[in-house]
Design an enzyme around this catalytic site. Structure first.
Site, mmCIF file in Angstrom:
data_model
loop_
_atom_site.group_PDB
_atom_site.id
_atom_site.type_symbol
_atom_site.label_atom_id
_atom_site.label_comp_id
_atom_site.label_asym_id
_atom_site.label_seq_id
_atom_site.Cartn_x
_atom_site.Cartn_y
_atom_site.Cartn_z
ATOM 1 N N LEU A 172 2.379 8.135 -7.385
ATOM 2 C CA LEU A 172 1.549 7.167 -7.458
ATOM 3 C C LEU A 172 0.221 7.779 -6.789
ATOM 4 C CD1 LEU A 172 4.157 5.158 -6.439
ATOM 5 C CD2 LEU A 172 1.830 3.869 -7.976
ATOM 6 N N ASP A 173 -1.674 8.194 -7.419
ATOM 7 C CA ASP A 173 -2.875 8.316 -7.107
ATOM 8 C C ASP A 173 -2.899 7.639 -6.148
ATOM 9 O OD1 ASP A 173 -5.117 9.475 -6.539
ATOM 10 O OD2 ASP A 173 -5.937 8.534 -7.876
ATOM 11 N N ILE A 174 -3.464 7.579 -5.095
ATOM 12 C CA ILE A 174 -3.836 6.171 -3.964
ATOM 13 C C ILE A 174 -5.677 5.601 -4.256
ATOM 14 C CG2 ILE A 174 -4.984 5.543 -1.907
ATOM 15 C CD1 ILE A 174 -3.142 7.045 -0.431
#
Length: 227
Positions: free
Chosen positions: A8-10
C-alpha cells in the site's frame, strides 16, 4: 485466497497528503512571514512536482528537493530560513496534521488480519513513520518500506527488490500493489511483475501508456479484488 500480500502506498492512497500539504503550506508561510496567495501556492506545487518527478526518474537526489523546493518558491521574498530549514518546518507541520483518506481505516480493519500488509512509499523516513503513528495505523504493517531508507524510489526495481527482501514469505504471484500514482505505483508494480490497482478517486483519464490491472475509485472496492 487469490492474494496473500498487499503493498500500500501512503500519500493520497491511505493518507490525504493534499489536505495535509495545504495546512502545512499555510503554516510555513506564517512561519516565514509571507502572505498567502493562490499564485504562490501554484508556483510551489509546480516546482515540487517537477523536483519529485526528477527524483523518481533518478536524475536528482532527495536532498535537492529538500534544499530547493521552498527556496525557489519563495525566491521573490526575503526569508531568514534556508531551504533545508523551511523544508524541515514544512514536514513537521505535515507530520502533525495527518488525515486519513475516505474509507482507509475501514479498509484496513477488513484486511489487517487476513493479509500480509506492507507500506511502500516515496518520501522521508521520519515524516512517513510519524504520520502513520499519528493516525494510529503504524503498527499493523508487516513492513514499512520508504525510499529514503532504501536509496531508491518507486518505480525502480531496486525499490521492489528491497521490499520483497523485507517480506521473505511473499510470493509475487500472490502480491498486489495499490496506489494513486501511475508513474510510481503502477509502473513500479508492472516492472516488478505483480498485480496493480490504480486508486483513482477523482476518476482522472489515463492518457499514459502505463496500464493497471485494476482501477478503483473507492478504497473499499479493493475487497472485491482481493477476496
Amino acid at each position: 485466497m487469490k492474494y496473500k500480500t498487499i503493498l500500500l502506498d501512503i500519500d493520497n492512497t491511505l493518507l490525504d497528503f493534499t489536505a495535509s500539504q495545504d495546512i502545512a503550506f499555510g503554516k510555513l508561510l506564517n512561519d516565514v512571514g509571507i502572505p498567502y496567495s493562490d499564485a504562490l501556492k501554484e508556483k510551489y506545487l509546480a516546482i515540487n512536482h517537477q523536483l519529485w518527478h526528477d527524483h523518481e526518474a533518478g536524475h536528482i537526489p532527495k536532498e535537492t528537493i529538500m534544499e530547493q523546493r521552498f527556496a525557489r518558491s519563495f525566491e521573490d521574498y526575503e526569508v531568514s530560513m534556508s531551504g533545508y530549514e523551511m523544508d524541515d518546518k514544512f514536514r513537521q507541520h505535515v507530520e502533525n496534521h495527518p488525515i486519513l483518506m475516505p474509507n482507509a481505516k475501514e479498509l484496513l480493519a477488513k484486511i489487517t488480519d487476513k493479509y500480509t500488509l506492507a507500506i511502500v512509499t516515496n518520501g522521508i523516513s521520519r515524516t512517513q513513520h510519524k504520520r502513520l503513528h499519528n493516525v494510529g495505523i503504524h503498527d499493523i504493517f508487516d513492513a514499512i518500506v520508504i525510499s529514503s531508507d532504501v536509496g531508491a524510489t518507486k518505480p525502480s526495481p531496486v525499490f521492489f527488490d528491497y521490499t520483497f527482501k523485507q517480506l521473505p514469505q511473499a510470493d509475487k504471484t500472490t502480491t498486489l500493489i495499490i496506489g494513486d500514482s501511475l508513474s510510481a505505483d503502477i509502473q513500479g508494480g508492472n516492472l516488478a511483475g505483480i498485480t496493480t490497482v490504480w486508486y483513482n478517486p477523482k476518476q482522472i483519464e489515463n492518457t499514459s501508456n502505463i496500464i493497471p490491472d485494476y482501477e478503483i475509485a473507492d478504497l473499499m472496492e479493493l475487497l472485491s479484488i482481493v477476496e
